[in-house]
Write a protein that holds these residues in place. Sequence first.
Motif, PDB file in Angstrom:
ATOM      1  N   CYS B  82      36.635  29.095 -31.773  1.00  0.00           N
ATOM      2  CA  CYS B  82      36.429  29.614 -33.207  1.00  0.00           C
ATOM      3  C   CYS B  82      36.290  31.139 -33.434  1.00  0.00           C
ATOM      4  CB  CYS B  82      35.301  28.796 -33.642  1.00  0.00           C
ATOM      5  SG  CYS B  82      34.876  29.435 -35.473  1.00  0.00           S
ATOM      6  N   GLY B  84      35.785  31.987 -36.700  1.00  0.00           N
ATOM      7  CA  GLY B  84      35.345  31.953 -38.092  1.00  0.00           C
ATOM      8  C   GLY B  84      34.025  33.092 -38.107  1.00  0.00           C
ATOM      9  N   ILE B  85      33.626  33.234 -39.429  1.00  0.00           N
ATOM     10  CA  ILE B  85      32.339  34.349 -39.769  1.00  0.00           C
ATOM     11  C   ILE B  85      31.579  34.135 -38.939  1.00  0.00           C
ATOM     12  CG2 ILE B  85      32.214  33.379 -41.846  1.00  0.00           C
ATOM     13  CD1 ILE B  85      31.791  36.927 -41.154  1.00  0.00           C
ATOM     14  N   SER B  86      30.872  32.766 -38.952  1.00  0.00           N
ATOM     15  CA  SER B  86      29.460  32.669 -38.219  1.00  0.00           C
ATOM     16  C   SER B  86      29.671  32.681 -36.826  1.00  0.00           C
ATOM     17  CB  SER B  86      28.882  31.137 -38.695  1.00  0.00           C
ATOM     18  OG  SER B  86      28.897  31.179 -40.007  1.00  0.00           O
ATOM     19  N   CYS B  87      30.692  32.501 -36.106  1.00  0.00           N
ATOM     20  CA  CYS B  87      30.933  32.715 -34.802  1.00  0.00           C
ATOM     21  C   CYS B  87      31.335  34.138 -34.642  1.00  0.00           C
ATOM     22  CB  CYS B  87      32.043  31.809 -34.251  1.00  0.00           C
ATOM     23  SG  CYS B  87      31.911  30.026 -34.294  1.00  0.00           S
ATOM     24  N   CYS B 123      37.023  28.217 -38.647  1.00  0.00           N
ATOM     25  CA  CYS B 123      35.818  27.640 -38.563  1.00  0.00           C
ATOM     26  C   CYS B 123      36.025  26.088 -38.455  1.00  0.00           C
ATOM     27  CB  CYS B 123      34.948  27.692 -39.882  1.00  0.00           C
ATOM     28  SG  CYS B 123      33.271  26.917 -40.033  1.00  0.00           S
ATOM     29  N   ILE B 124      35.622  25.563 -37.392  1.00  0.00           N
ATOM     30  CA  ILE B 124      35.658  24.310 -37.070  1.00  0.00           C
ATOM     31  C   ILE B 124      34.497  23.418 -37.487  1.00  0.00           C
ATOM     32  CG2 ILE B 124      37.493  24.654 -35.112  1.00  0.00           C
ATOM     33  CD1 ILE B 124      34.958  24.382 -33.326  1.00  0.00           C
ATOM     34  N   GLY B 125      33.829  23.850 -38.083  1.00  0.00           N
ATOM     35  CA  GLY B 125      32.486  23.011 -38.619  1.00  0.00           C
ATOM     36  C   GLY B 125      31.322  22.672 -37.631  1.00  0.00           C
ATOM     37  N   ASN B 126      31.293  23.642 -36.847  1.00  0.00           N
ATOM     38  CA  ASN B 126      30.101  23.480 -35.918  1.00  0.00           C
ATOM     39  C   ASN B 126      29.341  24.756 -35.724  1.00  0.00           C
ATOM     40  OD1 ASN B 126      29.194  21.650 -33.852  1.00  0.00           O
ATOM     41  ND2 ASN B 126      30.242  22.870 -32.337  1.00  0.00           N
ATOM     42  N   CYS B 127      28.999  25.442 -36.761  1.00  0.00           N
ATOM     43  CA  CYS B 127      28.563  26.896 -36.672  1.00  0.00           C
ATOM     44  C   CYS B 127      27.472  26.976 -36.068  1.00  0.00           C
ATOM     45  CB  CYS B 127      28.608  27.298 -38.433  1.00  0.00           C
ATOM     46  SG  CYS B 127      29.984  26.823 -39.224  1.00  0.00           S
ATOM     47  N   THR B 132      31.540  28.998 -30.990  1.00  0.00           N
ATOM     48  CA  THR B 132      31.898  27.689 -30.447  1.00  0.00           C
ATOM     49  C   THR B 132      33.292  27.292 -30.476  1.00  0.00           C
ATOM     50  OG1 THR B 132      31.447  25.348 -31.091  1.00  0.00           O
ATOM     51  CG2 THR B 132      31.649  26.750 -32.831  1.00  0.00           C
TER      52      THR B 132
ATOM     53  N   GLY C  86      31.353  28.137 -42.422  1.00  0.00           N
ATOM     54  CA  GLY C  86      29.697  28.000 -42.422  1.00  0.00           C
ATOM     55  C   GLY C  86      29.350  26.860 -42.650  1.00  0.00           C
TER      56      GLY C  86
HETATM   57  S1  FES Z   1      32.439  29.868 -37.905  1.00  0.00           S
HETATM   58 FE1  FES Z   1      32.827  28.979 -35.950  1.00  0.00          FE
HETATM   59  S2  FES Z   1      32.304  26.796 -36.371  1.00  0.00           S
HETATM   60 FE2  FES Z   1      31.980  27.642 -38.279  1.00  0.00          FE
END
Ligand code: FES
Lengths: 550, 157, 455
Positions: B82, B84-87, B123-127, B132, C86
Amino acid sequence: MPLVTVDGQQIEVEPGATIIQAADRLGVEIPRFCYHPDLRPEGNCRMCLVQVEGFARLVVACATPVTDGMVVSSPHTSAETAEAVQGVLEFLLINHPLDCPICDQAGECSLQDFYMHPDYGLHTSQVDVVEKVRKRKRIELGPRIVLDSERCVMCSRCVRFSADISGLAELQFIHRGNRVELIAFEDRALEDPYAGNLADLCPVGALTSRDFRFRRRVWHLAHTDSVCAGCSTGCNLRIDHAENRIERLVPRRNPAVNSSWICDEGRLSYLRANGPDRLSQPLLSGGEEVAWPDGIRHAQELLATDDASGTRPLLALASASATNESLLLFKHLVTRAFPHHRLDFRLSQETDLVGARQDHLLRRWDKHPNTMGAFYLGFSEQPGGLDDYLQAAEAGDCVALVLLYYPPLVGDELPPVAAALARLLELCPHSVVLTTHRLPYLKGASLSLPVAAWAEEEGTYTNYQGTVQHSAKATEPPGAAREATAVLADLLHTFTNHRPSTAPEVLFAELEHTVAAYRGLDYQHLPSRLASVYPPEGRMHYGEEGFSGR
Amino acid sequence: MRRLSDRALAEIETARREEDSARHALLTALRVVQEERRQVGPDEVVQIAALLSLSPATVEGVARFYDQISEEATGRQVLSLCRGISCQLCGADPLAREVLDNLGIEDGGRTQDGSLTVRLVECIGNCDQAPTGMLDTAFVGPLTSTVLSELLTRWRR
Amino acid sequence: MTRILTRHTDQPDQVQLDVARRGGAYQGFEAALSRSRQEVIQEVEASGLRGRGGAGFPTGRKWSFIHPAPDRPVYLLCNADESEPGTFKDHYLLKRDPHLVLEGIAIAAYAIGAHKAYLYLRGEYASLAMVMAGAIEQAKAAGILGDSCLGSGYGLRVSIQLGAGAYICGEETGLIQSLEGRRAYPRVRPPFPASAGFLDQPTVVNNVETLANLPWIMTEGADRYAGVGTGRSAGTKLVSLSGQVSRPGVYEVTMGRPLLQFLNEEGGGMPPGRQLKAVIPGGTSVPILSADEAAGVTIDYESMQAAGTMLGSGGMIAFDDTAQMPPALLRIAEFYAHESCGECTPCREGTGWMAWVLKRLLAGEGRVNDLDLLLRTGDNMEGRTICGLGDAAVQPVQSFIRKFRPEFEALLPPAPDPSPPWQRHGHGPRSARMGPPAVEAALSEPVEGPPTASL
Ligand code: FES
Ligand SMILES: Cc1cc2nc3c(=O)[nH]c(=O)nc-3n(C[C@H](O)[C@H](O)[C@H](O)COP(=O)(O)O)c2cc1C
Ligand code: SF4
Ligand code: SF4
Ligand code: SF4
Ligand code: FES
């Protein structure tokens, strides 16, 4: 009926009508890429954004139904709307190649037109893109169409046409976002017999016609509105021509006949009508070309006798591709000068299928544009047909023959009727053939007289629905060829001493007067749909033993 | 043309019976074929089109819409990392770089032996397990250098 | 606090029907079946429940637009596409209490007169499809679903459709298109799904969490539900907390809870030694709040709106004081550029363009007016696209730049020297561009942004 105001003008529209339809009727031009009156609205280009009083956001005119009392402002009158449209244009240019100087669409490109528009055009743009998304250019999708996907504005008109109208769904987008690209699977040649429409409906230079590419810049072309003579549908089209040459045919919208489409064969029918094998001078069977006065004199000699009636028993055949006006004079000639005659238009088996469809869209088996016209004019009073006449001729019961013939403009070059006609001419020692083309199967004619082909004469055709439509003159016939009405008038004069008018409106007035089905029609206001449509769509039977359908 | 297995055909047929419109089964068909062939390339597009009475262009258009349907064959396993922003906030970027460099491939690439594909995904929904990822359909995380190299050593064996 | 959604999510084996039933599963469905569908709709309307998929549309109202007709089957589509960055609350519910979700589906389907429901799961949730498929099988075997649910005579079939990786399939009309086997190009409205949705039939799309509220509303009553939370924000909200925070995870929060309190208590505050810099409260599609702004905000629709942002999906992402906003924004902008379906012009071109300009800026090749260009690009997109993705993509770009402008300005090339060339110092022409090393420096130096609030 909802009443809507667009840029201060009011109009009532039927419930469910969209803002863009109301604006179009008012003559308010709303810019658009994706909207097309004969395609399902998708609202994707966002060029048609308009302001509606009381709405927080701009709405798309192409997909927003009118409600009563709606007050709409287009980019012509609303600064906010104009700015939004400019924004959309700016977005479109981010990834649009700078191809205009070499683009075939130049002059007919909506993007170019909108870009220059005084009300919402882009005069200054802040977008300076260094890297555009590259896509594929110049992909030949079969013999008709070339795709340049970099120029595509993703309006999906072609995708919707291919999926919903022609039904083959040969074009689709792939990927997402600004990587979206139009493709045909594996660049396969399009099988769509209506593919030519894709070039017409593409608002930019992404899908262009291979027939027309680079031939002539569009601004040199003259336009003449007409109808197709390729089959009994009679699609409405526009003839684009220059210097007495037809350059292309494009569809003209008529929701009652052909929507906005024509078939590819019809589109190319001008090539055959203007082919190199045109007859351009009266021609004797020995191959000698003669001038018109001699030609008419030969006709008189061929068809006259010394007996009391002065003329021979005559078999008179006219192709249902002749105009109503030509058929009228043809009928006058035959009935007034030849007391013993048989008159028919049933030259081929295809005429049985006058109403029958060849496919789900427009094409019909009957390749004659005027079968219904010939029928209404009473050209098949007696039972019988070409086979019967041939049998009679074989039996030695030979008569004089007059044939008004137009080869089919679409389909097989050699029509099914060719062999029978050749044999008939062989058996008849006195035959006068009025024809557009020098055809191998008409070689046996004692005399051939050259007549104007479709688009070289003015007149009317009555299509399979019974709709009378105007066929216009765009170019001059080749050499000494003349309009069939003029040749028939000469012959009438020769045999009856009376010269009829050849003015189409005069001839049509007579049709209106004498043919019940045409009562009340006005030549100046065609195409008109007849009140009673006969026969109902499907197969047609006429005469007892007549032409049963396939 | 390699033909689809009977199992795949049966699964597509089941999906087809689900609703009146055969077209509705297309998404399932793409997933089934992707799983079996690890790709939906031209061969697969043609077969799916024939099964569902759709044009190949239609199938191609839908197949190329989705990130999990790939034109080129993936490795036997797919590691999705991932980005995504949180990752990213939890250090995903250097970690992904490390994995790709260690394997000597780029985003979307396959290892030399062709067995593993590594993809950077949204983002894979496992933030809450950031950073992740997924090994095929199993979520893995939080990932660290150690966890990843452990994962890759296990995979090498 | 009242637990509505997470009463049983910590229960081991909650995925087993008998365990779930011991906890009260399907009692809400039973209660619903004992009433008319209109009564159920009225009850849900009275509860004040609003959609948890992001838009917050009143659920009962949405259902009331459905007019079943004998020849027009109605469909319920449960939106489990959950792809908003998120956000992972639906993931949590589906995995830990599948029967709760299934019960919610059944109640909604009954209320709108649907006999067929789909659970549309994002492709990445293939492992959850197993869990849900198991729950459906158990419920069918127990006579809860099928031709006569719980012996009521009402029939319902529930199917699972897995997606294949595309964010836009979470947008309701994109979802419908995807389910129909088309490119998930959202549809222009009108017509709305309630009149012409899946297969052009009347359709309701509801989020997983929205539906999971229904069993409780059915057993406890609308009044009790409306009494939880504040004002027009009834009930509780699942918040999926992630980013730079000590205890990321999914938490059920009563509407109206102060945001910072939540971050500090449930979330355990920032990592040691760090301070909160900013927070995205509801998924990347809503404007970011600086720590200062976050200070007065409570977790509910009204307070978020008053602060210029939205509750959205409840995907809360915390940024601590080590976070650098420009690369974070680039990442988010790239997400939208990647996910824009490409159907409509402003979003297709605008998302790609914003990401490209940001990338150029971060590569040290920015232009003096790039920030204004980015803001203006957003203005040209907002409100002018087919679906909400276009608007969503604009929110982070505009809010990051407006709220953390100095960090972005530090990346810009110096304004052109207005003095004539012959008066300039130094040798050779001055470069209008900044090389990458300068950018590195700009990024590593502490940049003056809005003051950070301590927690
Ligand atoms: S940002 Fe990585 S799983 Fe949501
Ligand atoms: C780009 C975009 C993505 C969306 N993604 C989701 C999603 O993943 N899950 C979801 O429930 N709603 C999503 N929505 C909202 C849906 O369109 C729709 O409003 C929602 O599913 C309705 O359910 P609700 O009323 O129960 O909230 C998204 C909307 C947009 C514009
Ligand atoms: S090729 Fe032309 S008609 Fe087709 S989508 Fe592109 S711009 Fe529109
Ligand atoms: S369908 Fe018939 S009338 Fe129409 S364009 Fe084709 S040939 Fe001409
Ligand atoms: S706004 Fe974006 S995602 Fe939505 S339809 Fe337009 S291009 Fe597609
Ligand atoms: S013409 Fe209306 S959106 Fe394209």
